[in-house]
Motif scaffolding. Structure first.
Motif, PDB file in Angstrom:
ATOM      1  N   SER A   1     -26.829 -26.083  -4.792  1.00  0.00           N
ATOM      2  CA  SER A   1     -27.569 -27.223  -4.239  1.00  0.00           C
ATOM      3  C   SER A   1     -27.244 -27.393  -2.756  1.00  0.00           C
ATOM      4  O   SER A   1     -26.148 -27.076  -2.319  1.00  0.00           O
TER       5      SER A   1
ATOM      6  N   ASN B   1     -33.014 -27.025  -3.356  1.00  0.00           N
ATOM      7  CA  ASN B   1     -32.640 -25.611  -3.248  1.00  0.00           C
ATOM      8  C   ASN B   1     -33.658 -24.777  -4.012  1.00  0.00           C
ATOM      9  O   ASN B   1     -34.380 -25.306  -4.856  1.00  0.00           O
TER      10      ASN B   1
ATOM     11  N   SER C   1     -32.832 -31.271  -6.733  1.00  0.00           N
ATOM     12  CA  SER C   1     -32.088 -30.793  -5.569  1.00  0.00           C
ATOM     13  C   SER C   1     -32.993 -29.848  -4.771  1.00  0.00           C
ATOM     14  O   SER C   1     -33.780 -29.093  -5.345  1.00  0.00           O
TER      15      SER C   1
ATOM     16  N   HIS D   1     -26.333 -20.808 -12.635  1.00  0.00           N
ATOM     17  CA  HIS D   1     -26.986 -21.913 -11.939  1.00  0.00           C
ATOM     18  C   HIS D   1     -26.052 -22.229 -10.790  1.00  0.00           C
ATOM     19  O   HIS D   1     -24.878 -21.904 -10.856  1.00  0.00           O
TER      20      HIS D   1
ATOM     21  N   LYS E   1     -39.717 -24.719  -5.510  1.00  0.00           N
ATOM     22  CA  LYS E   1     -38.372 -24.338  -5.924  1.00  0.00           C
ATOM     23  C   LYS E   1     -38.336 -23.075  -6.774  1.00  0.00           C
ATOM     24  O   LYS E   1     -37.276 -22.494  -6.979  1.00  0.00           O
TER      25      LYS E   1
ATOM     26  N   ARG F   1     -38.974 -23.374  -9.899  1.00  0.00           N
ATOM     27  CA  ARG F   1     -38.275 -23.963 -11.057  1.00  0.00           C
ATOM     28  C   ARG F   1     -39.179 -23.933 -12.273  1.00  0.00           C
ATOM     29  O   ARG F   1     -40.366 -24.256 -12.167  1.00  0.00           O
TER      30      ARG F   1
HETATM   31 MG    MG Z   1     -30.698 -28.777  -9.157  1.00  0.00          MG
END
Ligand code: MG
Ligand code: AMP
Length: 354
Positions: A153, A147, A145, A237, A58, A60
């Motif tokens: 998302s 994405n 999620s 976001h 991701k 992330r």
């Molecule tokens: Mg998310």
């Protein structure tokens, strides 16, 4: 690596496909799957290496914890300690369903899954595909999620493919999701219990179960008097690539303002997109407007919001003007996501004569 896309029935998932998907997760791989809220990116929640792979796929930050998905209530006891009475009440009323609870964790849950915290986010989803996958994968599936970090998302398998098709093992495609916005998150390690993220379950609905639950005072939209342009909380976001501005105010003034702003931007050579409700969509130039859903049927707005934001990207739009959608039940959640997508950029429409 290209993900294998496997079509499954949403109501009656094919066990054989789900066994294969579960096996991938047991072996440390990643499978995207539908839930009733959005598509999730699943890995074994008890395997630190799987969690690392989720963060990497991701893009992330690894201090942003993952939600652990379970498929039966017994599993909750296995990964949490000091379960408060409030948690039992919420579980009874809202599970399986779009609610996530933050609880104290057992050492079984590795710090890689919880971003180093001693608490864990747990959700028991209701989607038949999610439930069968969790079962087949061993009972504990970490799933943010599906994405790329920061993007809207995914509410369809095609959205997942767009962001993660080249970095995960499998995508289970059961068609578009039902709700379209992420779960409500309630922190039960705080007193009183606190909503960290609004979702399908609104503050009002949760108060009918736990009367003292409150909205996180850190959420700017939790205080209607707080001007959304206030400094702080400026991160983006759920965001499209284009610059998104929300226009607030009286409905006819909003339409006028969006129309004149759009003309000004077009005159400067910018490609404009307009996000509107069905009620006012015909008042904008047809080539620019996307109708997100009807204010009278708020679930349609929740379901289509992220798809609309992604569609603007596909059209190569530079700027987006959006109406606001303060609907009675899901308005909290819809506006929470829209505000984040806009990086909290909100302008007020002024009616002629004001
Ligand atoms: Mg998310
Ligand atoms: P996503 O995985 O994209 O649905 O996002 C999950 C959300 O849950 C993120 O905003 C996390 O910060 C939040 N979250 C997960 N675990 C915890 C936790 N233990 N404490 C607080 N927030 C959490």
């Amino acid at each position: 690596m290209s993900a294998e896309v496997v079509k499954v029935s949403a109501d009656n998932p094919q066990r054989e496909s789900l066994q294969r998907a579960g096996e991938i997760i047991r072996r440390g791989g990643l499978v995207a799957f539908p839930t009733e809220t959005v598509y999730g990116l699943g890995g074994n929640a008890l395997d630190p290496e799987a969690s690392r792979r989720i963060y990497a796929a991701k893009g992330r930050p690894s201090d942003n914890p993952l939600i652990v998905h379970i498929a039966d209530i017994k599993s909750l006891e296995a990964i949490t300690v000091e379960l408060p009475e409030e948690a039992r009440k919420l579980a009874k009323a809202c599970w399986p369903g779009p609610l996530t609870m933050i609880l104290k964790k057992t050492p079984q849950v590795p710090p890689e899954t919880t971003g180093g915290l001693d608490s864990v986010a747990v959700r028991f989803p209701s989607h038949p595909v999610a439930l069968m996958l969790i079962e087949e994968a061993g009972g504990f599936v970490a799933a943010p999620s599906a994405n790329a970090s920061g993007r809207p998302s995914p509410t369809t398998a095609a959205h997942v493919w767009e962001d993660l098709g080249q970095s995960i093992d499998m995508i289970l495609d059961a068609g578009p999701v039902q709700i379209g916005l992420e779960s409500t998150i309630v922190d039960l390690t705080s007193d009183p219990p606190t909503i960290l993220r609004p979702g399908y379950y609104s503050l009002g609905m949760l108060r009918s179960i736990l009367p003292d639950v409150r909205m996180d005072p850190g959420l700017p939209e939790s205080d209607p008097l707080l001007h959304p342009k206030a400094p702080g909380m400026k991160y983006r976001h759920y965001a499209p690539r284009a610059e998104l501005t929300i226009i607030e105010g009286d409905r006819s003034a909003v339409v006028q303002t969006i129309r004149s702003r759009s003309e000004q931007m077009a005159a400067r050579g910018k490609k404009v997109g307009i996000l509107s409700s069905q009620e006012t969509a015909d008042q904008y130039p047809a080539g620019l407007v996307l109708c997100v859903g009807s204010l009278a049927r708020e679930e349609t707005i929740a379901r289509q919001l992220y798809d609309c934001l992604r569609s603007f990207d596909a059209r190569g739009v530079d700027v987006i003007y959006s109406e606001s959608f303060h609907t009675p039940l899901m308005g909290e959640a819809i506006m929470n996501r829209l505000l984040k997508a806009a990086g909290h950029r909100v302008d007020y429409a002024v009616s002629p004569g004001d």
